[in-house]
Scaffold this active site. Structure first.
Site, PDB file in Angstrom:
ATOM      1  N   SER A 104      31.186  71.988  33.140  1.00 57.15           N
ATOM      2  CA  SER A 104      31.595  73.330  33.524  1.00 57.15           C
ATOM      3  C   SER A 104      30.438  74.318  33.352  1.00 57.15           C
ATOM      4  O   SER A 104      29.385  74.147  33.958  1.00 57.15           O
ATOM      5  CB  SER A 104      32.829  73.744  32.722  1.00 57.15           C
ATOM      6  N   ASP A 149      40.456  71.560  41.438  1.00 57.29           N
ATOM      7  CA  ASP A 149      39.523  72.374  40.665  1.00 57.29           C
ATOM      8  C   ASP A 149      38.846  73.356  41.613  1.00 57.29           C
ATOM      9  O   ASP A 149      38.325  72.955  42.666  1.00 57.29           O
ATOM     10  CB  ASP A 149      38.487  71.453  40.006  1.00 57.29           C
ATOM     11  N   HIS A 198      40.210  70.605  36.428  1.00 57.56           N
ATOM     12  CA  HIS A 198      39.053  71.144  35.716  1.00 57.56           C
ATOM     13  C   HIS A 198      39.231  71.022  34.201  1.00 57.56           C
ATOM     14  O   HIS A 198      40.280  71.353  33.652  1.00 57.56           O
ATOM     15  CB  HIS A 198      38.824  72.620  36.071  1.00 57.56           C
TER      16      HIS A 198
END
Length: 410
Positions: free
Chosen positions: A193, A350, A380
């Site tokens: 991320s 996501d 995610h």
């Protein structure tokens, strides 16, 4: 008594309404995901209330709540056989995971890991990341350096980037690698991320520094956030309300990262900052043309959102929106050609799916050896959720594939 019989069903109905979200049928463990998202939303709303009352910044409150829950999960994390130490690399705190010496006494592999959390949440000391780094160290026989970069709101861009770069360059020094018995030719940079964002940016910078004697062999990016140019890619449109990272939350993280005014959130949402009359953005538009960079299975019937007239002042107020240290997907082809062999993991459900897929395609077009590992049933953040009660089948699936790739290529 009669009132209780009325109140309890009403509370149950309200709770169900708060928890339930319509999800795609292929999502892994849907009810568990809804409960995780509801818990996270409740924590965020508590943080916003405390922020509104001016007791503390809501991200500090949210991190406190995460750490409080984390104390329970830490009991599930064993450090047996893996030596875990805290150190400081060029002024940056890191946590180092070292596997035990093995009979062959050969040099170990090395992995620099940068945790996610929107540049604002989590920590190298969070149980979920401790568990991941322990398993990486053990499975790969690798020394794993987990970077504890400074977080929003105490630090904003480019401080997180500088922390990650300084710590990585320190580790890459030959004498430091020798201290940890790491093979200089077998080092990877990785992150998930926001950590994937920092890993990609650090890797790009290292590739341009001519005086380095040791360079990473690989980079491995887990559902990375790589651009703030277009918030209407197909995945941003398709997954705009998906847990754990809906579109408006991702935009807010960008604004926090750049210390920007949150009144600009709607303008970013509709791509006013990169409209056709915003001259600063024109040279970057061709580098993020998702109609050519994404496969048909991702594009489906989604249409680009390109404003004719926009708000040039947004870029003037937040120039970092076009700074490749913050948005690595916008790097030029000359920089991309210098990148090492790359792994990109993306999840169908996501908003950041297309960031990773476009970066993989741009790297491939630049001649880099790339593996795009796409998971249709995942969401995610899923890879770190392996500890009860936030243990998802998607976590074990993605983590296994990620570690397997590192093992085969590092």
């Amino acid at each position: 008594m009669r009132a209780a019989w009325v109140l309890l069903p009403a509370l149950a109905a309200l709770s169900a309404y708060y928890v339930y979200l319509p999800l795609p049928g292929a999502v892994s463990d849907p009810w568990k995901l809804m409960l995780l998202d509801a818990t996270f939303r409740a924590a965020q709303q508590m943080g916003h209330l405390i922020h509104y009352l001016r007791f503390s910044h809501h991200l500090i409150v949210l991190n406190y709540l995460i750490s409080t829950f984390d104390l329970y999960q830490l009991e599930s994390v064993s450090s047996e056989d893996i030596k875990v130490t805290d150190a400081v690399f060029d002024g940056v705190e890191v946590r180092v995971f070292e596997p035990p010496a093995r009979g062959d006494e050969s040099l170990k592999r090395g992995v620099v890991y940068i945790h996610g959390g929107g540049w604002a949440l989590a920590s190298a000391r969070t149980s979920l990341y401790i568990n991941l780094c322990r398993i990486m160290a053990d499975s790969l026989n690798a020394v794993v350096v987990s970077i504890e970069y400074r977080l929003i709101p105490k630090a904003c861009f480019p401080e997180q980037y500088h922390d990650a770069l300084r710590a990585t360059k320190h580790f890459l020094q030959p004498d430091v690698l020798a201290e940890y018995s790491v093979d200089p030719s077998r080092i990877a940079i990785s992150g998930d991320s926001a950590g994937g964002n920092l890993a990609a940016a650090v890797c790009q910078q290292l590739s341009k520094e001519e005086d380095l004697t040791v360079r990473p062999k690989l980079q491995a990016l887990i559902y990375p956030v790589l651009q703030a140019f277009d918030f209407n890619t197909p995945s941003y449109q398709q997954n705009r309300n998906m847990p754990v990272l809906p579109r408006h939350v991702m935009i807010n993280y960008w604004l926090y990262y750049f210390n920007g005014n949150h009144d600009l959130a709607h303008a970013l949402l509709i791509n006013n900052h990169t409209a056709l009359d915003v001259g600063q953005a024109l040279s970057f538009r061709g580098r993020l043309n998702w109609t050519s960079l994404l496969p048909p299975s991702f594009k489906k019937d989604y249409k680009p959102v390109v404003q004719t007239t926009g708000t040039a002042e947004i870029i003037q107020k937040m120039p970092a929106l076009l700074d490749v240290r913050a948005v690595p997907l916008l790097a030029d082809n000359e920089t991309l050609q210098l990148q090492p062999k790359t792994y990109v993991l993306t999840c169908e459900n996501d908003v950041l799916r297309d960031d990773g897929a476009m970066y993989a395609k741009r790297l491939e077009n630049a001649g880099v050896d790339v593996t795009l590992d796409h998971f249709h049933n995942c969401f995610h953040g899923c890879m770190i959720f392996t500890l009860w009660p936030t243990d998802f089948s998607a976590a074990f699936q993605t983590r296994s594939s990620y570690i397997k790739w590192l093992d085969e290529n590092l």
